[in-house]
Design an enzyme around this catalytic site. Structure first.
Site, short mmCIF file in Angstrom:
data_model
loop_
_atom_site.label_atom_id
_atom_site.label_comp_id
_atom_site.label_asym_id
_atom_site.label_seq_id
_atom_site.Cartn_x
_atom_site.Cartn_y
_atom_site.Cartn_z
N GLU A 17 30.10 49.97 55.56
CA GLU A 17 29.66 48.91 54.65
C GLU A 17 28.44 48.15 55.18
OE1 GLU A 17 33.20 46.71 52.97
OE2 GLU A 17 34.23 47.94 54.46
N SER A 144 36.30 48.04 50.68
CA SER A 144 35.33 48.40 49.65
C SER A 144 35.59 49.78 49.04
CB SER A 144 33.90 48.35 50.20
OG SER A 144 33.52 47.02 50.47
N TYR A 214 29.05 48.17 44.11
CA TYR A 214 27.80 47.66 44.63
C TYR A 214 26.55 48.21 43.95
CZ TYR A 214 30.94 45.97 48.21
OH TYR A 214 31.97 45.34 48.86
N ARG A 253 39.96 37.66 49.16
CA ARG A 253 40.02 38.22 47.81
C ARG A 253 41.16 39.22 47.75
NH1 ARG A 253 36.00 41.66 47.52
NH2 ARG A 253 37.37 43.44 47.18
N ASP A 255 43.10 42.14 45.62
CA ASP A 255 42.86 43.13 44.58
C ASP A 255 44.19 43.61 44.01
OD1 ASP A 255 40.15 42.91 45.10
OD2 ASP A 255 40.12 44.61 46.48
N GLU A 271 45.55 45.06 48.19
CA GLU A 271 45.08 44.68 49.52
C GLU A 271 44.48 43.29 49.47
OE1 GLU A 271 41.65 46.77 51.05
OE2 GLU A 271 41.06 47.38 49.05
N ASN A 273 41.33 41.15 51.15
CA ASN A 273 40.06 41.23 51.88
C ASN A 273 39.76 39.88 52.53
OD1 ASN A 273 38.82 43.97 50.73
ND2 ASN A 273 39.78 42.87 49.04
N GLY A 277 32.71 40.20 49.94
CA GLY A 277 31.25 40.27 49.84
C GLY A 277 30.63 39.00 49.31
#
Length: 308
Positions: A17, A144, A214, A253, A255, A271, A273, A277
């Site tokens: 990443e 990601s 992205y 964050r 998901d 998951e 994070n 980002g």
């Protein structure tokens, strides 16, 4: 806050990443300068990062790294040893949250619904499926959606998966296999312990993989998500609880997948994070804007918490 203190934005590194991290870091540094911060240094992490950080004498590090070793506790442990203040989650939380199996061990016994799964040796996939199709294969400690494959019932990867077929089984010795949860992709940002909003992610093709996350134009963000109020409330509560139970700091964050045919019972946390980002396409800044928090204010809030 004293805008003359020295802020080092740590970014880049050598994970899968890297490019996203560089974009996040540049956005953070630019926002600080635009808001009058006079002493901001951008540092692209290399193997000499400890010496470079010692030489820079930062007052606080904005950790804009994504993936390993910047998100898995390695860099956090180094900064702890150096006595540095830094944004986002600390060592223990980072070690647990980057590992999807460890995350389940913390969250599932405390009432957070996550897909059942098991670790499999990649070599075994060439002989047989680890569970009934459709299922998902993913690295246990990448973010990601790096290295994620959805193996469908109609055999998009062969029956069984062939050695000549590209996929994460060639990149990782072990993979986490989970049942595929049909339905919708959603995400919730948490900042300062408060869940901000629910966003639905609608890829224009395929699933919400690294490219869809992205690449501008590949995914439609519906923010706030057009979902029933009880589903929204459940997701906000689950994300805030996961943030708290894991001991996250700054922003996180969570998901989700939601099988909308099962109502609340169809909500699954995938998951958490710990260093989401901060790019122009990123979800945390988007949800912060919905709550009236600008990108620059978001960055400053994360620094303020790190300095406490």
């Amino acid at each position: 806050m004293n805008k003359a203190i020295h802020v080092v934005v740590l970014m880049g590194g050598w994970s899968a990443e890297r490019e996203v991290s560089l974009t996040s870091g540049k956005g953070v540094a630019d926002a600080l300068r635009e808001r009058g911060w006079s002493n901001v240094t951008e540092l692209d992490m290399d193997r000499d990062v400890a010496r470079r950080l010692a030489d820079l004498k930062a007052d606080v590090i904005f950790n804009a790294l994504h993936g390993t070793p910047g998100e898995d506790g390695t860099v956090q442990g180094m900064m702890d040893l150096m006595g540095l203040k830094y944004t986002h989650s600390r060592l223990e939380t980072s070690v647990i949250a980057i590992d999807k199996e460890l995350t389940k061990m913390v969250l599932v016994p405390r009432g957070i619904r996550m897909p059942a799964g098991k670790m499999v040796e990649s070599e075994s996939l060439f002989r047989e499926d680890p569970m009934a199709r459709p299922y998902v294969l993913k690295p246990v400690n990448e973010g990601s959606s790096v290295g994620v494959a959805i193996v469908t019932a109609d055999g998009n990867y062969g029956l069984p998966i062939g050695r000549d077929v590209p996929g994460p089984w060639h990149e990782f010795e072990e993979l986490l296999a989970e049942p595929f949860v049909r339905g919708r992709e959603l995400t919730v940002a948490v900042m300062g312990g408060e869940a901000l909003a629910v966003t639905e992610l609608k890829p224009k093709a395929g699933f919400y993989d690294y490219a869809a996350k992205y690449t501008d134009g590949l995914t439609v963000h519906v923010c706030p998500a057009e979902i029933p109020a009880e589903i929204e409330s459940s997701m906000l509560e689950m994300a805030a609880n996961a943030h708290r139970l894991l001991g996250c700091k700054g922003a996180s964050r969570s998901d989700f997948r939601w099988d909308d045919e099962q109502g609340e019972a169809g909500i699954y946390l995938l998951e958490v994070n710990t260093q989401p980002g901060m790019t122009p396409l990123s979800l945390v800044p988007e949800q912060a804007r919905l709550r009236g928090i600008s990108y620059g204010e978001l960055v400053e809030r994360l620094i303020a918490e790190a300095l406490q």
